[in-house]
Design a protein around this motif. Sequence first.
Motif, PDB file in Angstrom:
ATOM      1  N   VAL A 156       3.339   9.879   5.815  1.00  0.00           N
ATOM      2  CA  VAL A 156       3.055   9.584   7.223  1.00  0.00           C
ATOM      3  C   VAL A 156       1.707  10.163   7.632  1.00  0.00           C
ATOM      4  O   VAL A 156       0.861   9.495   8.250  1.00  0.00           O
ATOM      5  CB  VAL A 156       4.179  10.135   8.129  1.00  0.00           C
ATOM      6  N   GLU A 157       1.470  11.412   7.283  1.00  0.00           N
ATOM      7  CA  GLU A 157       0.229  12.063   7.685  1.00  0.00           C
ATOM      8  C   GLU A 157      -0.988  11.420   7.032  1.00  0.00           C
ATOM      9  O   GLU A 157      -2.055  11.302   7.654  1.00  0.00           O
ATOM     10  CB  GLU A 157       0.291  13.550   7.346  1.00  0.00           C
ATOM     11  N   ALA A 158      -0.831  10.980   5.778  1.00  0.00           N
ATOM     12  CA  ALA A 158      -1.957  10.323   5.104  1.00  0.00           C
ATOM     13  C   ALA A 158      -2.300   9.000   5.788  1.00  0.00           C
ATOM     14  O   ALA A 158      -3.486   8.658   5.936  1.00  0.00           O
ATOM     15  CB  ALA A 158      -1.630  10.096   3.633  1.00  0.00           C
ATOM     16  N   ALA A 159      -1.279   8.256   6.197  1.00  0.00           N
ATOM     17  CA  ALA A 159      -1.530   6.986   6.892  1.00  0.00           C
ATOM     18  C   ALA A 159      -2.219   7.232   8.226  1.00  0.00           C
ATOM     19  O   ALA A 159      -3.186   6.541   8.583  1.00  0.00           O
ATOM     20  CB  ALA A 159      -0.218   6.233   7.090  1.00  0.00           C
ATOM     21  N   GLU A 160      -1.740   8.223   8.974  1.00  0.00           N
ATOM     22  CA  GLU A 160      -2.339   8.525  10.272  1.00  0.00           C
ATOM     23  C   GLU A 160      -3.757   9.071  10.113  1.00  0.00           C
ATOM     24  O   GLU A 160      -4.663   8.717  10.879  1.00  0.00           O
ATOM     25  CB  GLU A 160      -1.468   9.543  11.014  1.00  0.00           C
ATOM     26  N   ARG A 161      -3.930   9.905   9.134  1.00  0.00           N
ATOM     27  CA  ARG A 161      -5.238  10.550   8.916  1.00  0.00           C
ATOM     28  C   ARG A 161      -6.304   9.541   8.515  1.00  0.00           C
ATOM     29  O   ARG A 161      -7.459   9.620   8.961  1.00  0.00           O
ATOM     30  CB  ARG A 161      -5.072  11.618   7.830  1.00  0.00           C
ATOM     31  N   ASN A 162      -5.912   8.588   7.691  1.00  0.00           N
ATOM     32  CA  ASN A 162      -6.881   7.639   7.132  1.00  0.00           C
ATOM     33  C   ASN A 162      -6.885   6.287   7.827  1.00  0.00           C
ATOM     34  O   ASN A 162      -7.729   5.448   7.506  1.00  0.00           O
ATOM     35  CB  ASN A 162      -6.577   7.433   5.643  1.00  0.00           C
ATOM     36  N   ARG A 163      -5.927   6.064   8.753  1.00  0.00           N
ATOM     37  CA  ARG A 163      -5.801   4.767   9.448  1.00  0.00           C
ATOM     38  C   ARG A 163      -5.675   3.653   8.408  1.00  0.00           C
ATOM     39  O   ARG A 163      -6.482   2.705   8.355  1.00  0.00           O
ATOM     40  CB  ARG A 163      -6.987   4.510  10.380  1.00  0.00           C
ATOM     41  N   ARG A 164      -4.643   3.762   7.588  1.00  0.00           N
ATOM     42  CA  ARG A 164      -4.390   2.777   6.550  1.00  0.00           C
ATOM     43  C   ARG A 164      -2.927   2.356   6.590  1.00  0.00           C
ATOM     44  O   ARG A 164      -2.039   3.161   6.872  1.00  0.00           O
ATOM     45  CB  ARG A 164      -4.710   3.351   5.157  1.00  0.00           C
ATOM     46  N   HIS A 165      -2.688   1.082   6.291  1.00  0.00           N
ATOM     47  CA  HIS A 165      -1.321   0.587   6.179  1.00  0.00           C
ATOM     48  C   HIS A 165      -0.622   1.236   4.990  1.00  0.00           C
ATOM     49  O   HIS A 165      -1.233   1.463   3.937  1.00  0.00           O
ATOM     50  CB  HIS A 165      -1.315  -0.929   5.940  1.00  0.00           C
ATOM     51  N   CYS A 166       0.674   1.503   5.143  1.00  0.00           N
ATOM     52  CA  CYS A 166       1.509   1.896   4.011  1.00  0.00           C
ATOM     53  C   CYS A 166       2.880   1.256   4.239  1.00  0.00           C
ATOM     54  O   CYS A 166       3.701   1.760   5.003  1.00  0.00           O
ATOM     55  CB  CYS A 166       1.620   3.410   3.907  1.00  0.00           C
ATOM     56  N   MET A 167       3.091   0.144   3.582  1.00  0.00           N
ATOM     57  CA  MET A 167       4.308  -0.657   3.773  1.00  0.00           C
ATOM     58  C   MET A 167       5.192  -0.551   2.538  1.00  0.00           C
ATOM     59  O   MET A 167       4.725  -0.659   1.403  1.00  0.00           O
ATOM     60  CB  MET A 167       3.933  -2.124   4.009  1.00  0.00           C
ATOM     61  N   MET A 168       6.483  -0.340   2.769  1.00  0.00           N
ATOM     62  CA  MET A 168       7.438  -0.329   1.668  1.00  0.00           C
ATOM     63  C   MET A 168       7.867  -1.765   1.368  1.00  0.00           C
ATOM     64  O   MET A 168       8.230  -2.524   2.261  1.00  0.00           O
ATOM     65  CB  MET A 168       8.660   0.521   2.038  1.00  0.00           C
ATOM     66  N   LEU A 169       7.834  -2.124   0.083  1.00  0.00           N
ATOM     67  CA  LEU A 169       8.068  -3.505  -0.346  1.00  0.00           C
ATOM     68  C   LEU A 169       9.565  -3.773  -0.500  1.00  0.00           C
ATOM     69  O   LEU A 169      10.064  -3.967  -1.606  1.00  0.00           O
ATOM     70  CB  LEU A 169       7.333  -3.772  -1.651  1.00  0.00           C
ATOM     71  N   GLU A 170      10.267  -3.795   0.622  1.00  0.00           N
ATOM     72  CA  GLU A 170      11.699  -4.079   0.583  1.00  0.00           C
ATOM     73  C   GLU A 170      11.904  -5.593   0.654  1.00  0.00           C
ATOM     74  O   GLU A 170      11.919  -6.189   1.725  1.00  0.00           O
ATOM     75  CB  GLU A 170      12.425  -3.375   1.732  1.00  0.00           C
ATOM     76  N   ASN A 171      12.039  -6.201  -0.530  1.00  0.00           N
ATOM     77  CA  ASN A 171      12.111  -7.662  -0.606  1.00  0.00           C
ATOM     78  C   ASN A 171      13.343  -8.228   0.069  1.00  0.00           C
ATOM     79  O   ASN A 171      13.328  -9.372   0.546  1.00  0.00           O
ATOM     80  CB  ASN A 171      12.048  -8.121  -2.073  1.00  0.00           C
ATOM     81  N   CYS A 172      14.437  -7.449   0.147  1.00  0.00           N
ATOM     82  CA  CYS A 172      15.666  -7.998   0.725  1.00  0.00           C
ATOM     83  C   CYS A 172      15.533  -8.284   2.220  1.00  0.00           C
ATOM     84  O   CYS A 172      16.329  -9.050   2.779  1.00  0.00           O
ATOM     85  CB  CYS A 172      16.833  -7.060   0.463  1.00  0.00           C
ATOM     86  N   CYS A 173      14.545  -7.689   2.880  1.00  0.00           N
ATOM     87  CA  CYS A 173      14.278  -8.061   4.285  1.00  0.00           C
ATOM     88  C   CYS A 173      13.941  -9.538   4.404  1.00  0.00           C
ATOM     89  O   CYS A 173      14.080 -10.123   5.483  1.00  0.00           O
ATOM     90  CB  CYS A 173      13.109  -7.252   4.826  1.00  0.00           C
ATOM     91  N   TYR A 174      13.481 -10.140   3.303  1.00  0.00           N
ATOM     92  CA  TYR A 174      12.992 -11.513   3.323  1.00  0.00           C
ATOM     93  C   TYR A 174      13.944 -12.470   2.610  1.00  0.00           C
ATOM     94  O   TYR A 174      13.606 -13.625   2.383  1.00  0.00           O
ATOM     95  CB  TYR A 174      11.592 -11.572   2.708  1.00  0.00           C
ATOM     96  N   GLY A 175      15.156 -11.981   2.276  1.00  0.00           N
ATOM     97  CA  GLY A 175      16.163 -12.872   1.736  1.00  0.00           C
ATOM     98  C   GLY A 175      16.582 -13.898   2.768  1.00  0.00           C
ATOM     99  O   GLY A 175      16.621 -13.614   3.976  1.00  0.00           O
ATOM    100  N   GLU A 176      16.921 -15.101   2.325  1.00  0.00           N
ATOM    101  CA  GLU A 176      17.219 -16.172   3.276  1.00  0.00           C
ATOM    102  C   GLU A 176      18.400 -15.811   4.176  1.00  0.00           C
ATOM    103  O   GLU A 176      18.350 -16.054   5.392  1.00  0.00           O
ATOM    104  CB  GLU A 176      17.505 -17.467   2.522  1.00  0.00           C
ATOM    105  N   GLU A 177      19.443 -15.222   3.632  1.00  0.00           N
ATOM    106  CA  GLU A 177      20.609 -14.922   4.459  1.00  0.00           C
ATOM    107  C   GLU A 177      20.406 -13.660   5.289  1.00  0.00           C
ATOM    108  O   GLU A 177      20.965 -13.548   6.387  1.00  0.00           O
ATOM    109  CB  GLU A 177      21.854 -14.843   3.584  1.00  0.00           C
ATOM    110  N   GLU A 178      19.616 -12.697   4.808  1.00  0.00           N
ATOM    111  CA  GLU A 178      19.261 -11.555   5.652  1.00  0.00           C
ATOM    112  C   GLU A 178      18.444 -12.009   6.853  1.00  0.00           C
ATOM    113  O   GLU A 178      18.641 -11.538   7.978  1.00  0.00           O
ATOM    114  CB  GLU A 178      18.472 -10.518   4.846  1.00  0.00           C
ATOM    115  N   MET A 179      17.512 -12.938   6.617  1.00  0.00           N
ATOM    116  CA  MET A 179      16.696 -13.420   7.729  1.00  0.00           C
ATOM    117  C   MET A 179      17.492 -14.334   8.660  1.00  0.00           C
ATOM    118  O   MET A 179      17.217 -14.404   9.861  1.00  0.00           O
ATOM    119  CB  MET A 179      15.450 -14.136   7.194  1.00  0.00           C
ATOM    120  N   LEU A 180      18.489 -14.997   8.126  1.00  0.00           N
ATOM    121  CA  LEU A 180      19.404 -15.763   8.981  1.00  0.00           C
ATOM    122  C   LEU A 180      20.144 -14.812   9.920  1.00  0.00           C
ATOM    123  O   LEU A 180      20.249 -15.083  11.128  1.00  0.00           O
ATOM    124  CB  LEU A 180      20.380 -16.547   8.109  1.00  0.00           C
TER     125      LEU A 180
END
Length: 462
Positions: A156-180
């Motif tokens: 968290v501090e590295a992202a705030e300090r450097n103003r950089r994105h840090c996204m966790m690649l949780e693919n199941c957020c994009y599953g068809e039935e999860e998005m449904l």
Amino acid sequence: WMSVAALSAGCISKGTAGGGLGGGAGAPMQGFRVAPMKKVRVGMIGVGARGTGAVRRIAQIPGCEVTALSDINPKRLDENLAWLKEHGYRAPDEWSRNGNEEAWKGLCDSDVCDVVYSATPRPLHAPINVYAMDHGKHVLQEVPGAFSIEECWATVEAAERNRRHCMMLENCCYGEEEMLAFNLIHKGKLGAIVQAEVGYQHDQRSLQYNPRDGRFWRIERHLRQHGNYYPTHGLVPAGRCLDINRGDRFEYLVSMETKSASFEQFGRDHFPAADWRHNAKMVRGDINMSMLRTAGGKIVTLIHNVCTPRPYDRGNLYMGTNGIYRSYPSLLMAWEEKTGDGGAEQYFSAEKALAVKEQYRHPFWKAAGEIAKKVGGHGGMDFIMDLRWAYCLQNGLPLDTDVYDLATYSSIVGLSEKSVNSRSAAADFPDYTRGGWKTALPFTVDEIDLNRFDFGAGALKG
């Protein structure tokens, strides 16, 4: 141990590790965006099974280019370089062919990429997060994004300090039935969500005892530590449905485990007495179950089980004031159109469930579902995920999940262990947003405009 080594070497911040309150190292990252990136140059760290799949997906997204590869295994580098050459893509720069386990730092130090996509063994996740952001790179990190509260705060501090994105690649957020489910919930069909049951149940006995790369980093957790070390596949999609860190937050959890039985039996039954796996004794139980309570009074039941023989399952059950949704073992739903009308006393028929699925299909899947299924990756959800972050970066939009989400969900690794070790006492979640969750904008049902990509003839080469 790798995390401890990285901390002692100065790769991870020591500023807030003990207090757990956060040091306010920079401006808040909620809603953070960068100027549109006409071309997204991606450096891949780790090109094993998941990393190789990512290389092939990203290369096919218009406006993205894989410009760097890093892996300690020369065979993996050669396979990816050969595929890129065969399909007409420019050869990326490479690091680590000599087996140097820290050569990935050279990729982060270089100016050949803007984004680091990390698909390494899990102990390297937090060190890569911090080092890459400190060297000017945005980070896309495999799950979980960190392993301890200390590592979560450092990220968290590295992202705030450097103003950089840090996204966790949780693919199941994009599953068809999860998005449904997400679409139905945000359109109010289930009313107010009060409870969810999610998790990760996947028979991995053979995989963990016979790792493909010969390295036993998966089973290491079973041998030495309690807790849920892989909590995100069911939980992050649920968090999006419950508006976690955007109007609500996880406050605390309690966790407990069964005894260890299935893993140890598998070892005895499949390896000779002279093999260490025959008599391996697990610290961690077969099944970990946790209950999480939110500030808004919702409860999530989270299960992790990679030990017992059973079909794959992520749970995906949501209970609301109007009805219920679940997608394992099959798509089931029921709700009342009017309070008390009895419409939720039986699940909808299979025909009606499919009709609802078609009517309420998430816009991502409406727009890109056919392309995603051609490219592949867990039925297409991996490609939807990659297409989405590329779309956001190319159009200067916030990413769907931010560094606070990465830290929140990754915290469960340490918190569940702490709870199990204290006879299931409650363990409090840090507030990585420092109160920002109260005013952060809620999740919305967004869209992808494929007209902004050029998926012309021959664009898909995989």
